[in-house]
Design a protein around this motif. Structure first.
Motif, mmCIF file in Angstrom:
data_model
loop_
_atom_site.group_PDB
_atom_site.id
_atom_site.type_symbol
_atom_site.label_atom_id
_atom_site.label_comp_id
_atom_site.label_asym_id
_atom_site.label_seq_id
_atom_site.Cartn_x
_atom_site.Cartn_y
_atom_site.Cartn_z
ATOM 1 N N GLN A 1 0.824 -1.204 0.000
ATOM 2 C CA GLN A 1 0.000 0.000 0.000
ATOM 3 C C GLN A 1 0.866 1.265 0.000
ATOM 4 O OE1 GLN A 1 -3.405 0.009 -0.185
ATOM 5 N NE2 GLN A 1 -3.305 2.247 -0.386
ATOM 6 N N ALA A 2 2.051 1.164 0.607
ATOM 7 C CA ALA A 2 2.930 2.327 0.713
ATOM 8 C C ALA A 2 3.696 2.613 -0.574
ATOM 9 C CB ALA A 2 3.912 2.116 1.859
ATOM 10 N N LEU A 3 3.633 1.722 -1.549
ATOM 11 C CA LEU A 3 4.333 1.944 -2.811
ATOM 12 C C LEU A 3 3.709 3.114 -3.575
ATOM 13 C CD1 LEU A 3 4.774 -1.732 -4.045
ATOM 14 C CD2 LEU A 3 6.583 -0.214 -3.206
ATOM 15 N N PRO A 4 4.493 3.786 -4.432
ATOM 16 C CA PRO A 4 3.920 4.879 -5.217
ATOM 17 C C PRO A 4 2.796 4.389 -6.120
ATOM 18 C CG PRO A 4 6.316 4.881 -5.306
ATOM 19 C CD PRO A 4 5.916 3.596 -4.654
ATOM 20 N N ALA A 5 1.799 5.226 -6.359
ATOM 21 C CA ALA A 5 0.712 4.881 -7.270
ATOM 22 C C ALA A 5 1.228 4.894 -8.706
ATOM 23 C CB ALA A 5 -0.435 5.872 -7.102
ATOM 24 N N GLY A 6 0.414 4.410 -9.605
ATOM 25 C CA GLY A 6 0.776 4.452 -11.020
ATOM 26 C C GLY A 6 0.901 3.097 -11.658
ATOM 27 N N GLY A 7 0.879 2.031 -10.862
ATOM 28 C CA GLY A 7 0.953 0.689 -11.429
ATOM 29 C C GLY A 7 -0.430 0.173 -11.770
ATOM 30 N N GLY A 8 -0.499 -0.771 -12.689
ATOM 31 C CA GLY A 8 -1.775 -1.357 -13.081
ATOM 32 C C GLY A 8 -1.597 -2.776 -13.578
ATOM 33 N N MET A 9 -2.729 -3.433 -13.877
ATOM 34 C CA MET A 9 -2.718 -4.805 -14.388
ATOM 35 C C MET A 9 -3.804 -4.928 -15.443
ATOM 36 S SD MET A 9 -2.198 -6.915 -10.798
ATOM 37 C CE MET A 9 -1.477 -8.373 -11.538
ATOM 38 N N VAL A 10 -3.518 -5.710 -16.492
ATOM 39 C CA VAL A 10 -4.480 -5.903 -17.557
ATOM 40 C C VAL A 10 -4.440 -7.362 -18.000
ATOM 41 C CG1 VAL A 10 -2.812 -5.194 -19.347
ATOM 42 C CG2 VAL A 10 -5.263 -5.085 -19.819
ATOM 43 N N ALA A 11 -5.621 -7.972 -18.115
ATOM 44 C CA ALA A 11 -5.721 -9.349 -18.604
ATOM 45 C C ALA A 11 -5.807 -9.327 -20.121
ATOM 46 C CB ALA A 11 -6.950 -10.021 -18.015
ATOM 47 N N VAL A 12 -5.056 -10.208 -20.776
ATOM 48 C CA VAL A 12 -5.048 -10.263 -22.239
ATOM 49 C C VAL A 12 -5.242 -11.704 -22.694
ATOM 50 C CG1 VAL A 12 -3.609 -8.219 -22.534
ATOM 51 C CG2 VAL A 12 -2.531 -10.446 -22.248
ATOM 52 N N GLY A 13 -5.837 -11.850 -23.873
ATOM 53 C CA GLY A 13 -6.109 -13.180 -24.413
ATOM 54 C C GLY A 13 -4.925 -13.732 -25.161
ATOM 55 N N LEU A 14 -3.804 -13.906 -24.482
ATOM 56 C CA LEU A 14 -2.578 -14.436 -25.070
ATOM 57 C C LEU A 14 -2.065 -15.584 -24.219
ATOM 58 C CD1 LEU A 14 -0.655 -11.093 -25.780
ATOM 59 C CD2 LEU A 14 -1.946 -12.457 -27.442
ATOM 60 N N ASP A 15 -1.309 -16.508 -24.862
ATOM 61 C CA ASP A 15 -0.645 -17.519 -24.059
ATOM 62 C C ASP A 15 0.614 -16.925 -23.445
ATOM 63 O OD1 ASP A 15 1.417 -17.567 -25.973
ATOM 64 O OD2 ASP A 15 0.464 -19.203 -27.079
ATOM 65 N N ALA A 16 1.275 -17.681 -22.582
ATOM 66 C CA ALA A 16 2.402 -17.146 -21.825
ATOM 67 C C ALA A 16 3.548 -16.717 -22.731
ATOM 68 C CB ALA A 16 2.881 -18.185 -20.816
ATOM 69 N N ALA A 17 3.811 -17.513 -23.751
ATOM 70 C CA ALA A 17 4.928 -17.175 -24.644
ATOM 71 C C ALA A 17 4.652 -15.889 -25.399
ATOM 72 C CB ALA A 17 5.185 -18.328 -25.610
ATOM 73 N N ALA A 18 3.432 -15.747 -25.938
ATOM 74 C CA ALA A 18 3.091 -14.535 -26.683
ATOM 75 C C ALA A 18 3.094 -13.321 -25.773
ATOM 76 C CB ALA A 18 1.730 -14.702 -27.349
ATOM 77 N N ALA A 19 2.641 -13.497 -24.535
ATOM 78 C CA ALA A 19 2.638 -12.376 -23.596
ATOM 79 C C ALA A 19 4.063 -11.956 -23.257
ATOM 80 C CB ALA A 19 1.887 -12.764 -22.333
ATOM 81 N N ALA A 20 4.962 -12.927 -23.083
ATOM 82 C CA ALA A 20 6.354 -12.598 -22.788
ATOM 83 C C ALA A 20 6.987 -11.855 -23.950
ATOM 84 C CB ALA A 20 7.130 -13.868 -22.474
ATOM 85 N N THR A 21 6.659 -12.270 -25.168
ATOM 86 C CA THR A 21 7.176 -11.571 -26.354
ATOM 87 C C THR A 21 6.653 -10.143 -26.404
ATOM 88 O OG1 THR A 21 7.324 -13.644 -27.574
ATOM 89 C CG2 THR A 21 7.272 -11.616 -28.869
ATOM 90 N N LEU A 22 5.381 -9.960 -26.054
ATOM 91 C CA LEU A 22 4.792 -8.625 -26.059
ATOM 92 C C LEU A 22 5.508 -7.705 -25.076
ATOM 93 C CD1 LEU A 22 2.464 -6.701 -26.971
ATOM 94 C CD2 LEU A 22 1.139 -7.628 -25.049
ATOM 95 N N VAL A 23 5.785 -8.212 -23.874
ATOM 96 C CA VAL A 23 6.448 -7.393 -22.853
ATOM 97 C C VAL A 23 7.880 -7.082 -23.275
ATOM 98 C CG1 VAL A 23 7.301 -7.370 -20.484
ATOM 99 C CG2 VAL A 23 4.992 -8.188 -20.974
ATOM 100 N N GLY A 24 8.534 -8.083 -23.856
ATOM 101 C CA GLY A 24 9.897 -7.885 -24.349
ATOM 102 C C GLY A 24 10.839 -7.441 -23.254
#
Length: 641
Positions: free
Chosen positions: A425-448
């Motif tokens: 809770q004490a961490l700075p704001a600004g982070g988020g999370m989003v669910a995407v319809g990708l498998d793990a490998a494709a998601a890792a490639t997206l994040v790069g």
């Protein structure tokens, strides 16, 4: 000794011996307090008993009157009963010209005082009805006396046409119920005695009292309960369901008693049907429905059940009341947590769980609330006899899973979760999370190579969650092909990403004084996606867990490989069940059950889960599910008609 006509003519002038009979009798004896606690039907109460011996007499068939009177007085003393309170005696009453007058004389000596022809002691003998069953004669008399007390009526004493002239009947203190006799209470009590004498000179007397009428059961509160029916074949199950539906449609018995008897009072077979209802009428309607869910237990062993502990996004206001009024273990854990957390939260725990001040949107309160509710749910399931073979926790859910596995105790886990939530809770704001319809490998490639973004969760074949700074995630989503699903999660921070790295030092300090132990149950880690053991007792595991992705899909595969075929979600709402089904090749072969559902505070969700588990062959401890519930009548099986 044997009567030529084969009849026992007790107390008659023509008494000339006994007529032999065969038989056996059985009664179940139990302490009265235990019988009442178990909800048993009590037929009568043995208030006292005594045994003595005639000593030397003039012959084998010559009883001793003073010894008979002595044993009766001893039994009355043992029972705390005075002679005037006894309404009848089930006499030994063999039917011999010598024995009958001696027995009546002993009874008159003990009971005649204060009685008259208008208020006699009633004396009879079951031997005139069924003959002398020899070794079973005493138990036959006892059974007759119990039935007489229950029905408040003595059956007719047979074969008495001319009273034995050696017996003085004139004073009327004793009488024989030749036509049967209604029993009236004496001093407000229905009490009788049973005498039995042996050839060897042994004399026994037992004092019985009618069982107190059970207090009427309080009308059942309209609370959901589980009603089960089972059979050995699908056709038999359909027939039994129809029979139970017809019976319940007209039943006025207490609903919990009906549910308990159907479960604990019947054998449970492979073909199963279970409904959750608030009363017999609702159950009858559901049982009569041809599409009522059915199940079949495969094999002869109990399926391996996995507890799935939900992550943070499952919380909702009011979840502290969701288990309903019958979940005592759940309530006890919440009460303990409330005491441990006094002064630690912005509001008392009960108010936080109820949704006060929107505190469940804050990580420092939401994680504590989730841990408490999950620990309470696990305690409730185990109190009902539903034990897990395997455990898996999603993100913060791993803490409750570890507590159930014995890695740390409830209070230690609560302290650790409280520290974890505060640090996040004490961490700075600004982070988020989003669910995407990708498998793990494709998601890792997206994040790069994005330094602050990461794949936060691998939830299924095409279900991943990304976490990181919101502006970075938006930029990544812009590169996705059109048609790829995306959904922003309502969170305060970007969990399971490099944004959590500053938490590690503070969490290490919290774990420094914690007592950890290897798990006592099989745990599948969602950090590694495999079965783990002593690693959970190392603080380093929990530091890595803050930042590492949640490998839920791999964890589900590990559970399946370990033989899990039942999955019970331990959390405030069903989140993992849908994800888990997509992770298995044959999900319909497994049982899936959710503990709670948002908005339900009646406890119906727990009962629905019990029904799903039961249909799959996972039975609770029925007596723990319905403590102190009275048994009641149910429809008979066809072969019992």
């Amino acid at each position: 000794m044997l009567s030529p006509d084969g009849r026992c003519k007790a107390f008659d002038a023509s008494a000339d011996g006994y007529g032999r009979a065969e038989g056996c009798g059985v009664v179940v004896l139990k302490r009265l307090s235990q019988a009442r606690t178990a909800g048993d039907r009590v037929l009568a109460v043995i208030r006292g008993s005594a045994v003595n011996q005639d000593g030397a007499t003039s012959g084998l068939t010559v009883p001793n009157g003073p010894a008979q009177a002595a044993v009766i007085r001893a039994a009355l003393r043992d029972a705390g009963v005075v002679p005037a309170e006894v309404g009848f005696i089930e006499a030994h009453g063999t039917g011999t010209s010598l024995g009958d007058p001696i027995e009546i004389g002993a009874l008159r000596e003990v009971f005649a005082a204060g009685r008259s022809a208008a208020d006699p002691l009633w004396v009879g003998s079951v031997k005139t009805n069924i003959g002398h069953a020899e070794a079973a004669a005493g138990i036959a008399g006892l059974i007759k006396a119990v039935l007489a007390l229950r029905h408040r009526r003595l059956p007719p004493h047979l074969h008495l046409r001319q009273p034995n002239p050696l017996i003085d009947w004139a004073e009327g203190a004793l009488a024989v119920p030749c036509d049967g006799q209604l029993l009236a209470p004496r001093n407000g009590r229905w009490i009788g005695g049973v005498s039995a004498f042996g050839f060897s000179g042994t004399n026994v007397h037992v004092v019985l009292e009618a069982a107190a009428e059970a207090a009427p059961e309080a009308p059942a509160v309209a609370a959901p309960d589980l009603y089960v029916v089972s059979a050995k074949s699908e056709a038999a199950l359909a027939a039994m369901a129809a029979r139970h539906a017809a019976f319940l449609a007209d039943s006025t018995a207490a609903w919990p008693s009906l549910c308990h008897t159907a479960a604990a009072g019947r054998s449970q077979f492979a073909h199963r049907l279970a409904v959750v209802a608030a009363d017999p009428a609702e159950a009858a309607r559901k049982l009569a429905d041809p599409v009522c869910p059915r199940g079949r237990v495969a094999g002869g062993t109990r399926p391996r059940l996995a507890f799935l502990f939900t992550g943070q996004g499952a919380v909702w206001p009011g979840m502290g009341e969701a288990a309903g009024p019958r979940a005592e273990a759940f309530a006890a854990v919440l009460a303990e947590a409330g005491d441990l957390l006094a002064g630690e939260l912005a509001r008392p725990l009960g108010e936080v769980l109820a949704g006060a001040d929107d505190l469940l949107r804050r990580t420092d309160h939401a994680q504590v609330a989730l841990y408490v509710v999950q620990s309470a749910l696990a305690a409730q399931w185990r109190a009902w006899g539903i034990e897990p073979a395997l455990l898996l926790g999603h993100s913060i859910g791993e803490y409750a899973a570890a507590q159930v596995a014995g890695v740390f105790d409830f209070a230690t886990g609560l302290r650790l979760v409280l520290a974890r939530g505060r640090l996040m809770q004490a961490l700075p704001a600004g982070g988020g999370m989003v669910a995407v319809g990708l498998d793990a490998a494709a998601a890792a490639t997206l994040v790069g190579a994005e330094p602050l973004a990461a794949v936060a969760a691998e939830n299924g074949p095409a279900a991943t969650v990304l976490a990181g700074p919101v502006e970075v995630l938006r930029r990544l989503l812009e590169t996705l092909p059109e048609g790829v699903a995306r959904h922003w999660l309502e969170v305060s921070h970007g969990f399971h990403s490099p944004l959590m790295r500053p938490v590690r030092a503070g969490l290490a300090a919290a774990f420094a004084g914690a007592a950890l132990a290897p798990p006592r149950l099989d745990v599948v880690s969602t950090v590694s996606g495999r079965l783990v053991g002593a690693e959970l007792a190392q603080p380093g595991y929990w530091l890595d867990q803050v930042e590492a992705p949640v490998r839920f899909a791999a964890g589900m595969a590990a559970l399946a490989a370990a033989g899990a075929s039942g999955f019970l979600e331990i959390g405030p709402r069903p989140v993992l069940l849908g994800l888990g089904r997509r992770c298995l090749a044959e999900p319909d072969r497994a049982a899936w059950a959710a503990s709670l559902s948002p908005g339900d505070t009646s406890g119906r969700s727990l009962q629905d889960a019990l029904a799903a588990l039961y249909r799959h062959g996972i039975d609770p401890d029925w007596n723990s599910l319905h403590p102190n519930t009275r048994k009641t009548r149910l429809p008979t099986y066809p072969w019992q008609r």
